[in-house]
Scaffold this active site. Sequence first.
Site: not given
Length: 340
Positions: A147, A150-151
């Site tokens: 992701c 997200c990261d």
Amino acid sequence: MGLRLKRPSRVPRGEEYDLVIVGAGPAGLSAAIYAARFLLKTIVVTVDVGGQLNLTDWVDDYPGMGKVRASDLVASFKSHAEMFGVKIVDGVKVTDIQEEDGDWLRVKGTRGLDLRSRAVILAVGSERRKLGVPGEKEFAGRGVSYCSVCDAPFFKGKDAVAVVGGGDAAFEGAILLSGYVKKVYLIHRRRGFRAKPFYVEELKSKPNVEFVLDSVVKEIRGDDSVKSVVVVNKVTGEEREIKVDGVFIEIGFQPPKEWYQKLGLETDDAGYLKVDEWMRTNKPGIFAAGDATTLWKGFRQVVTAAAMGAVAAYSAYNYLVEKGLYKPRSRAPAEASAKS
Ligand code: NAP
């Protein structure tokens, strides 16, 4: 700032519903809103609220919303469903759905979930596809991510990362990452892209992005964390080791085919749930919506998922009426006062 821990939802046992919706992405929450409008006693059971919207940063193509943070869109879907009195149980995975006498479906799940419902809508989305190469599992969470949205911030200031894939998620991720790291390699197995043309144009305009095309990942290498990725050019056979601090695998989703088959639900070869135009599966009383289904497979959007959810709820309502099981509930207080 203090850490606020989320209180887990109370898990229902022994309760009876008109409709259980499994999953709380755009399809599930849209189904919940419509089900509540049909005055069905409805509960949503989900692993997480938001589904794939949790893996996206911004949404700019949901009608009427302009450009909105995905998390804000999720919050507004959720509060809309709750305004109509829908209960949402978060942090629970449904594991079994079995027919019972008297047109009931018994729905069981983790944390002791056990209830009966007249109808079920499966809006469970899909699981992330894996590359299946050496190093992928070993370095998951240590440089391998599924992701980008997200990261990406964890890689701020790093020298280089690779993004694998040629769809919207890979392009959206690579665009985002190009703002955090010095160099981004976009590795894709062919020369054509599935990503929307404006994503392709934007990524091509980034000076710190290199396209590694016609290429597949052979191995991810490292020590404590990822240090490089080995790619093979499918046309020339040439092998290349590229130094990277992270590998973002954005190669789409894979449905839980075996679980569907265990429930007696028909899927296509890839494992997506077969539905008709009214979102009916092969099992009476079980409907499906969103990315879990075969419908509009090449065009997964928030608006298409929401549309499928609405149709599935309408279909569930019609099923209950036809079976003589429809007993309208009273309206939720918020809705009742808005109408009076
Ligand atoms: P996707 O559209 O299915 O694309 C997956 C990509 O990964 C494809 O380019 C595919 O290559 C490649 N791929 C698949 N299996 C592979 C493998 N084993 N090895 C190497 N490459 C592989 O998936 P997605 O990008 O995750 O998007 C999923 C859905 O969400 C799409 O409908 C997308 O439109 C939507 N989405 C939308 C947005 C947005 O609009 N902002 C953002 C993210 C996602 P081929 O092309 O050769 O098949």
